[in-house]
Design an enzyme around this catalytic site. Structure first.
Site, mmCIF file in Angstrom:
data_model
loop_
_atom_site.group_PDB
_atom_site.id
_atom_site.type_symbol
_atom_site.label_atom_id
_atom_site.label_comp_id
_atom_site.label_asym_id
_atom_site.label_seq_id
_atom_site.Cartn_x
_atom_site.Cartn_y
_atom_site.Cartn_z
ATOM 1 N N ASP A 1 -9.581 0.613 -2.752
ATOM 2 C CA ASP A 1 -9.225 -0.758 -3.083
ATOM 3 C C ASP A 1 -10.333 -1.695 -2.622
ATOM 4 O O ASP A 1 -10.806 -1.587 -1.491
ATOM 5 C CB ASP A 1 -7.892 -1.117 -2.416
ATOM 6 C CG ASP A 1 -7.261 -2.336 -3.062
ATOM 7 O OD1 ASP A 1 -7.553 -2.613 -4.239
ATOM 8 O OD2 ASP A 1 -6.470 -3.018 -2.383
ATOM 9 N N HIS B 1 -9.648 -15.237 -3.175
ATOM 10 C CA HIS B 1 -8.716 -14.437 -2.381
ATOM 11 C C HIS B 1 -9.318 -14.104 -1.010
ATOM 12 O O HIS B 1 -8.659 -14.248 0.015
ATOM 13 C CB HIS B 1 -8.353 -13.154 -3.124
ATOM 14 C CG HIS B 1 -7.512 -12.218 -2.308
ATOM 15 N ND1 HIS B 1 -6.177 -12.446 -2.066
ATOM 16 C CD2 HIS B 1 -7.816 -11.056 -1.666
ATOM 17 C CE1 HIS B 1 -5.686 -11.463 -1.313
ATOM 18 N NE2 HIS B 1 -6.659 -10.613 -1.043
ATOM 19 N N GLU C 1 -0.033 -7.674 -4.586
ATOM 20 C CA GLU C 1 -1.419 -8.040 -4.887
ATOM 21 C C GLU C 1 -1.681 -7.751 -6.356
ATOM 22 O O GLU C 1 -1.538 -6.619 -6.807
ATOM 23 C CB GLU C 1 -2.414 -7.280 -3.995
ATOM 24 C CG GLU C 1 -2.354 -7.763 -2.534
ATOM 25 C CD GLU C 1 -3.503 -7.294 -1.654
ATOM 26 O OE1 GLU C 1 -3.822 -7.975 -0.678
ATOM 27 O OE2 GLU C 1 -4.091 -6.224 -1.958
ATOM 28 N N GLU D 1 -3.842 -6.962 -9.256
ATOM 29 C CA GLU D 1 -5.163 -6.338 -9.411
ATOM 30 C C GLU D 1 -5.274 -5.623 -10.748
ATOM 31 O O GLU D 1 -4.286 -5.333 -11.419
ATOM 32 C CB GLU D 1 -5.407 -5.301 -8.303
ATOM 33 C CG GLU D 1 -5.269 -5.832 -6.896
ATOM 34 C CD GLU D 1 -5.859 -4.920 -5.840
ATOM 35 O OE1 GLU D 1 -6.751 -4.110 -6.177
ATOM 36 O OE2 GLU D 1 -5.423 -5.019 -4.683
ATOM 37 N N ASP E 1 -0.945 -3.718 -5.528
ATOM 38 C CA ASP E 1 -1.135 -3.098 -4.220
ATOM 39 C C ASP E 1 -0.182 -3.756 -3.224
ATOM 40 O O ASP E 1 -0.560 -4.658 -2.475
ATOM 41 C CB ASP E 1 -2.593 -3.274 -3.786
ATOM 42 C CG ASP E 1 -2.944 -2.351 -2.628
ATOM 43 O OD1 ASP E 1 -2.629 -1.159 -2.709
ATOM 44 O OD2 ASP E 1 -3.523 -2.838 -1.648
ATOM 45 N N ARG F 1 2.307 -7.608 5.236
ATOM 46 C CA ARG F 1 1.341 -8.478 5.921
ATOM 47 C C ARG F 1 1.512 -8.477 7.436
ATOM 48 O O ARG F 1 0.516 -8.633 8.155
ATOM 49 C CB ARG F 1 1.465 -9.915 5.405
ATOM 50 C CG ARG F 1 1.231 -10.078 3.922
ATOM 51 C CD ARG F 1 -0.158 -9.656 3.507
ATOM 52 N NE ARG F 1 -0.384 -9.920 2.080
ATOM 53 C CZ ARG F 1 -1.440 -9.473 1.419
ATOM 54 N NH1 ARG F 1 -2.369 -8.736 2.037
ATOM 55 N NH2 ARG F 1 -1.583 -9.737 0.135
ATOM 56 N N GLN G 1 0.079 -5.262 8.642
ATOM 57 C CA GLN G 1 -1.367 -5.369 8.453
ATOM 58 C C GLN G 1 -2.035 -6.164 9.584
ATOM 59 O O GLN G 1 -3.050 -5.740 10.144
ATOM 60 C CB GLN G 1 -1.654 -6.036 7.101
ATOM 61 C CG GLN G 1 -3.121 -6.080 6.701
ATOM 62 C CD GLN G 1 -3.324 -6.711 5.307
ATOM 63 O OE1 GLN G 1 -2.364 -7.006 4.607
ATOM 64 N NE2 GLN G 1 -4.574 -6.896 4.916
ATOM 65 N N LYS H 1 -0.597 -0.697 3.699
ATOM 66 C CA LYS H 1 -0.949 -0.567 2.282
ATOM 67 C C LYS H 1 -0.521 0.789 1.741
ATOM 68 O O LYS H 1 -0.961 1.174 0.652
ATOM 69 C CB LYS H 1 -2.471 -0.689 2.126
ATOM 70 C CG LYS H 1 -3.029 -2.015 2.591
ATOM 71 C CD LYS H 1 -2.825 -3.098 1.569
ATOM 72 C CE LYS H 1 -3.744 -4.276 1.842
ATOM 73 N NZ LYS H 1 -3.799 -5.183 0.688
ATOM 74 N N THR I 1 1.707 1.774 -4.275
ATOM 75 C CA THR I 1 0.820 1.022 -5.161
ATOM 76 C C THR I 1 1.299 1.331 -6.569
ATOM 77 O O THR I 1 1.372 2.497 -6.951
ATOM 78 C CB THR I 1 -0.643 1.455 -4.980
ATOM 79 O OG1 THR I 1 -1.050 1.175 -3.639
ATOM 80 C CG2 THR I 1 -1.570 0.747 -5.948
ATOM 81 N N GLU J 1 -1.321 -15.997 -0.048
ATOM 82 C CA GLU J 1 -2.136 -17.157 -0.408
ATOM 83 C C GLU J 1 -1.285 -18.300 -0.949
ATOM 84 O O GLU J 1 -1.488 -19.458 -0.595
ATOM 85 C CB GLU J 1 -3.105 -16.775 -1.528
ATOM 86 C CG GLU J 1 -4.275 -15.963 -1.117
ATOM 87 C CD GLU J 1 -5.027 -15.525 -2.354
ATOM 88 O OE1 GLU J 1 -4.774 -14.399 -2.813
ATOM 89 O OE2 GLU J 1 -5.842 -16.308 -2.870
#
Lengths: 401, 401
Positions: B119, B126, B190, B192, B224, B228, B231, B244, B248, B349
């Site tokens: 990834d 971002h 996420e 992507e 993904d 948080r 993380q 993570k 996915t 975000e």
């Protein structure tokens, strides 16, 4: 436990790495024949594919395959049954004709198809020493380090078997006026033990430390070659990437958990209590001497029992989010370093980040030069026998600019 | 390029995601039959295994397999030949009988066996926005970010196909008095695009950006899922790991490079020159609108052309150390976010780290709650047709403490 005497005389010498007590699995070929599974005994390899073909052992035909994955997938009960049968067949006084091959005639291959590869960071000495060099003494040990086995996903495609040459990588490094594209100038080894996962786990489920231990088929020596200058520039915030993808060398022989059982012991003293999902009911490390050589000279010696987390704890943590594990996954222990300089499992530590050279056969070294050969070794010493792992070597080829 | 008219009438509607111009590949099954390869056309799937069995197309029998890996391994010349043949067979006026299946009768499977998953982190908006939240504005963009496509190895075993439920993970998070073991409280998506690698590269060799582009078979939508809070506690210094690995999700349809070719465009403005190994001879991004929904409500919309690095640059960088790539490797682009709040590809975000809730169907949200369904979408708008990717959805199941 004492030496189990074998019909293969060379296996009975007290310094033989592969006595009947060991029986490590590998994949070999002789004179161009197809690679197949075998077990080491003394200076011979027992051809397990032939054994199965002759009806001497039953592994559902998996021993004819060029990797141990399918055999491992048969499960622990079968691992135990096959080990018992091989012990019987190879014991002193046993009579059946056996397809034995001289180790010196065989070419060794990767023992498993590596499904995915994860590398941990479980020696406190190593984590602290490297932390000082990368981030200074005040931030050396990350705050979560004593609470969880920190790890990162490595690159399975770059795992190779002992003896495979390793190319010095090119890469981006920090320069005076911005990044530079250069051959790696700080090439290093990492002395590790790799745990081979022999069972799947389900997505969305966790496994306990006990379940995790039962999923581990065995252990290999593992050298996680590292490009320290590339690592320093690339690794924040997402971790090491290309600095660890140039190659990871593993030994050709997987030493089973069963062989190591007599050497089970506790690891480093715990600095704070662990959360319950990481509790171990019994000690999960082994009294196993390890070390490494450069161009034949012994450079560092340490013991696997310095580690803060066992492979079973690492595997349990790996599933903590529900991440599914698969047969053939490989878990690097993290660099194994004792507290002393001559116990370091990496040149970065041994030379204080390249500031204090070491002497190798009369020549100074800070990091690895082209043509240097690094070898790892490990053995557990029993009463009158030892459990060895065989070689784990690699020689460095010059970079291709 | 204009709409290519198909004999399948539903493929000719201007809002159809799967016109004859697209022809994305997937793996499907109907009523318990074995999964096999297919191509989407309008609201139908062309059964490629049947096509091969009838001699309508030639892919060395690979279309009967339950993954596209073996077909991809045949190489780019064959990809082109098969695409040309399918375009002919599915064109308006073509007459051969075709084994078409209604999409509504089919179950979709993972289109590839994911070999390894990497990834990246290639949207400047971002990277900056998340960097501010994790490390403060002064350290937001890592110093190497404008010089190399930063990435980390993810966990291939946790990649699932659109529609698979995702279990909220348990995990260690930072607490007042030490770490706590809790259900994730800051579960995020996420947005992507995933590049599917269709060719191997050799260990110890590098591939150029041009060679890398030729190795990419196509693209899928990719979510993904990210924990948080887990993380934030785990990710220094070795990068994200269990945060993570909960899952996915990828879309079921691989849109080929050929289908996207008319939409090729440049990405974000370059802030400094790149080192030569990352130079692109032609722009490597696509004018591709993407977005995501929560419980059916559109939350964010952006464009793939905001990215700073193309998948070809990422793949070239991935081999910079000599790391070998393999058929079936999956490369996540990194979260795709435009500069505005409503262009963010992640809740972290969009909500400023959970401080500014958004409204979803009248209810406030900072992060994802149990039962929420996240969907991704993407389309390239041509003259009278569009190239769609199909759905990429996942609903969150409660944690299992």
């Amino acid at each position: 436990m004492a030496l189990l005497r074998s019909r293969v005389e060379s296996a009975n010498r007290p310094d033989c790495p592969f006595p009947l007590n060991n029986l490590p699995y590998g994949v070999f070929s002789v004179s161009g024949a197809a690679p197949r599974c075998g077990v080491a005994i003394g200076d011979m390899i027992l051809d397990l594919a032939e054994c199965e073909a002759c009806g001497l052992v039953d592994a559902d035909g998996t021993f004819a395959q060029p990797a141990l994955n399918s055999f491992m997938a048969l499960g622990r009960a079968r691992w135990d049954a096959v080990r018992a049968r091989l012990t019987e067949l190879l014991a002193e006084g046993a009579t059946p004709d056996l397809p034995l091959v001289a180790m010196s005639d065989a070419q060794m291959h990767l023992p498993i198809r590596v499904t995915e590869y994860t590398d941990f960071y479980a020696s406190k000495n190593h984590a602290f020493n490297v932390g000082v060099l990368f981030r200074g003494p005040e931030n050396a040990l990350p705050p979560q380090w004593t609470h969880m086995p920190i790890g990162y996903n490595g690159r399975a495609s770059s795992v190779v078997v002992s003896g495979t040459p390793i190319r010095r990588p090119m890469g981006q490094v920090r320069g005076e006026a911005g990044p530079e594209w250069v051959p790696c100038r700080r090439l290093d080894l990492e002395l590790e033990l790799g745990a081979v996962v022999g069972a799947d786990s389900e997505m969305g489920s966790r496994v306990s430390v006990e379940q995790a231990e039962a999923m581990i088929f065995g252990y290999v020596l593992l050298n996680d070659w590292s490009a320290r200058d590339i690592q320093a520039w690339e690794y924040q915030p997402l971790g090491p990437f290309q600095s660890k993808a140039l190659g990871t060398t593993i030994g050709a022989w997987i030493v089973t958990q069963a062989a190591l059982e007599p050497f089970r012991c506790a690891g480093a003293e715990r600095l704070n209590p662990l959360l319950p999902y990481l509790h171990e009911r019994r000690p999960g490390l082994y009294d196993l001497e390890l070390g490494w050589t450069m161009n034949g000279q012994v450079m560092g010696r340490t013991n696997y029992n310095v580690m803060y987390y066992s492979s079973a704890q690492q595997l349990a943590h790996h599933t903590s989010s529900g991440c599914p594990m698969r047969v053939g996954d490989l878990l690097g222990s993290g660099t194994i370093s004792g507290p002393g300089r001559d116990q370091a499992g990496a040149l970065l530590e041994m030379t204080g980040g390249g500031k204090a050279p070491v002497t190798v056969n009369g020549a100074p070294r800070t990091f690895i030069e082209d043509g240097d050969e690094i070898g790892l070794f490990a053995q557990a010493q029993g009463a009158g026998y030892r459990i060895g792992f065989g070689p784990c070597t690699g020689r460095i080829l010059p970079a291709q600019p």
